[in-house]
Design an enzyme around this catalytic site. Structure first.
Site, PDB file in Angstrom:
ATOM      1  N   HIS A  85       0.800  -1.230   0.000  1.00  0.00           N
ATOM      2  CA  HIS A  85       0.000   0.000   0.000  1.00  0.00           C
ATOM      3  C   HIS A  85       0.836   1.285   0.000  1.00  0.00           C
ATOM      4  CE1 HIS A  85       1.011  -0.155   4.246  1.00  0.00           C
ATOM      5  NE2 HIS A  85       0.640   1.107   4.328  1.00  0.00           N
ATOM      6  N   HIS A 134       1.472   6.836  -0.920  1.00  0.00           N
ATOM      7  CA  HIS A 134       0.606   5.998  -0.088  1.00  0.00           C
ATOM      8  C   HIS A 134      -0.695   5.771  -0.858  1.00  0.00           C
ATOM      9  CE1 HIS A 134      -1.827   4.696   3.319  1.00  0.00           C
ATOM     10  NE2 HIS A 134      -0.700   4.571   4.004  1.00  0.00           N
TER      11      HIS A 134
END
Length: 168
Positions: A75, A90
């Site tokens: 992620h 992110h």
């Protein structure tokens, strides 16, 4: 100074200027980071930057540099640019909870990358179907001593100039 020296100095200036530009790592809608639903990002606690709501599930290197962190779940990716900027990409908010399911990592820690190299693929619909937001912060995590300016809001394509970073 000869004629060719004039061209060399311009090339060096342009190269240095491009080292201070962070390209959009994904296509989508660039928004002010203050609008991020995660207050850690919105309040610039991690660093300064912007966010993109992705329209395509691919992340590309926004700078020439070295991959310094790849989250085990896929992620998030950290890159240190050749000029020393530390950049965090992110993907989505609270997507660590998805245990890597929507992410396909295409890079590894310590890998040298060039602008435009594919780093990660992800499934936008899978993120949404798990009730996670796709807001994706792009943050300079070492902003001290730099002026950070977002160059573009609204629709962006990966590779567009997104953030300018200047030493102060």
């Amino acid at each position: 100074m000869g004629l060719f020296d004039l061209f060399k100095s311009k090339t060096n200036e342009n190269t240095q200027a491009s080292d201070n530009i962070i390209l959009a790592p994904m296509s989508g809608e660039a928004k002010n980071i203050a609008e991020c639903d995660d207050q850690v990002f919105a309040q610039n606690i991690v660093g300064k930057g912007t966010m993109i709501i992705p329209s395509v599930g691919k992340v590309y290197a926004p700078v020439d540099g070295t991959i310094t962190m790849v989250a085990e779940t896929g992620h998030a990716i950290g890159i240190t640019s050749d000029s020393g900027l530390e950049i965090l990409i992110h993907i989505g908010l609270d997507t660590v909870d998805l245990a890597g399911a929507p992410f396909n990592i295409k890079t590894s820690q310590d890998q040298n990358v060039k602008k435009g190299d594919l780093l990660l693929e992800f499934d936008i619909e899978q993120i949404k179907s798990n009730d996670k937001l796709t807001q994706s912060p792009i943050i300079v995590t070492n902003p001290d001593g730099y002026e950070i300016t977002v160059l573009k809001y609204g629709e962006v394509s990966h590779g567009d100039d997104l953030i300018e970073v200047r030493k102060i």
